[in-house]
Write an enzyme that holds these catalytic residues in place. Structure first.
Site, short mmCIF file in Angstrom:
data_model
loop_
_atom_site.label_atom_id
_atom_site.label_comp_id
_atom_site.label_asym_id
_atom_site.label_seq_id
_atom_site.Cartn_x
_atom_site.Cartn_y
_atom_site.Cartn_z
CG ASN A 173 -68.61 -42.06 -76.95
OD1 ASN A 173 -69.25 -43.08 -76.78
ND2 ASN A 173 -69.18 -40.88 -76.98
CD GLU A 175 -68.68 -37.56 -73.80
OE1 GLU A 175 -69.28 -37.09 -72.82
OE2 GLU A 175 -69.08 -37.44 -74.97
CD GLU A 210 -65.48 -43.62 -84.55
OE1 GLU A 210 -65.29 -43.28 -83.35
OE2 GLU A 210 -66.25 -43.04 -85.30
CB CYS A 213 -64.46 -37.11 -85.75
SG CYS A 213 -63.13 -37.86 -84.78
N1 THU Z 1 -67.32 -39.37 -81.03
C1 THU Z 1 -66.93 -40.64 -81.32
O1 THU Z 1 -66.88 -41.51 -80.45
N2 THU Z 1 -66.57 -40.91 -82.60
C2 THU Z 1 -66.56 -40.01 -83.61
O2 THU Z 1 -66.12 -40.32 -84.70
C3 THU Z 1 -67.10 -38.67 -83.39
C4 THU Z 1 -67.42 -38.31 -81.99
C5 THU Z 1 -67.68 -39.06 -79.65
C6 THU Z 1 -66.76 -38.09 -78.97
C7 THU Z 1 -67.66 -37.52 -77.89
O3 THU Z 1 -67.62 -38.40 -76.77
C8 THU Z 1 -69.03 -37.58 -78.51
O4 THU Z 1 -68.95 -38.47 -79.61
C9 THU Z 1 -69.56 -36.24 -78.99
O5 THU Z 1 -68.64 -35.62 -79.81
#
Ligand code: THU
Length: 132
Positions: free
Chosen positions: A41, A43, A54, A83
């Protein structure tokens, strides 16, 4: 191969850029050709611009010239599942969602196996588009 996929997801998690949520995620996709594509991830201070691990991996796979997913591994601290936005994105590149394994691995090392078709049983499909 599953072990390599899990280790790849755990390794990718190290690169996660999550200064706002503090929730680091690593993902690894095994494509039909046997390649492994990783993602984390990333941000942004403008929170809505953040991308999940993902989808980072999917974008790397597709831009690398491959469009079919065989299996996925996701590494988090607590063993969280992908998610909805990521599940829909994964679905786009799954020929048989019921055969695409989605492994989660927690910081404790606990591994769980799900199937994409179970995690996203009613995803949006092009059938819906054709009906309009
Ligand atoms: N996040 C993911 O990388 N994958 C998911 O399937 C759910 C959430 C990340 C997004 C954000 O950077 C952090 O987790 C908290 O939501």
């Amino acid at each position: 191969m599953n072990q390599i996929l899990l280790e790849s997801a755990v390794a990718a998690r190290e690169f996660a850029y999550a200064p706002y949520s503090g929730y680091k995620v690593g993902a690894a996709i095994l494509d039909v050709e046997g390649n492994v594509w990783t993602g984390c991830n990333v941000e942004n201070v403008s929170y809505g611009l953040s991308i999940c691990a993902e989808r980072t991996a999917v974008v790397k796979m597709v831009s690398g010239g491959v469009r079919v997913i065989q299996a996925v591994a996701v590494a988090t601290q607590d063993g969280g599942t992908p998610c909805g936005m990521c599940l829909q994105t994964l679905l786009e590149f799954a020929l048989e969602p019921q055969s695409v394994a989605v492994f989660t691995i927690a910081g404790s090392g606990e591994v769980k196996r799900f199937f994409l078709g179970d995690l996203m049983p009613m995803g949006f499909s092009s059938d819906e588009l054709r009906r309009t």
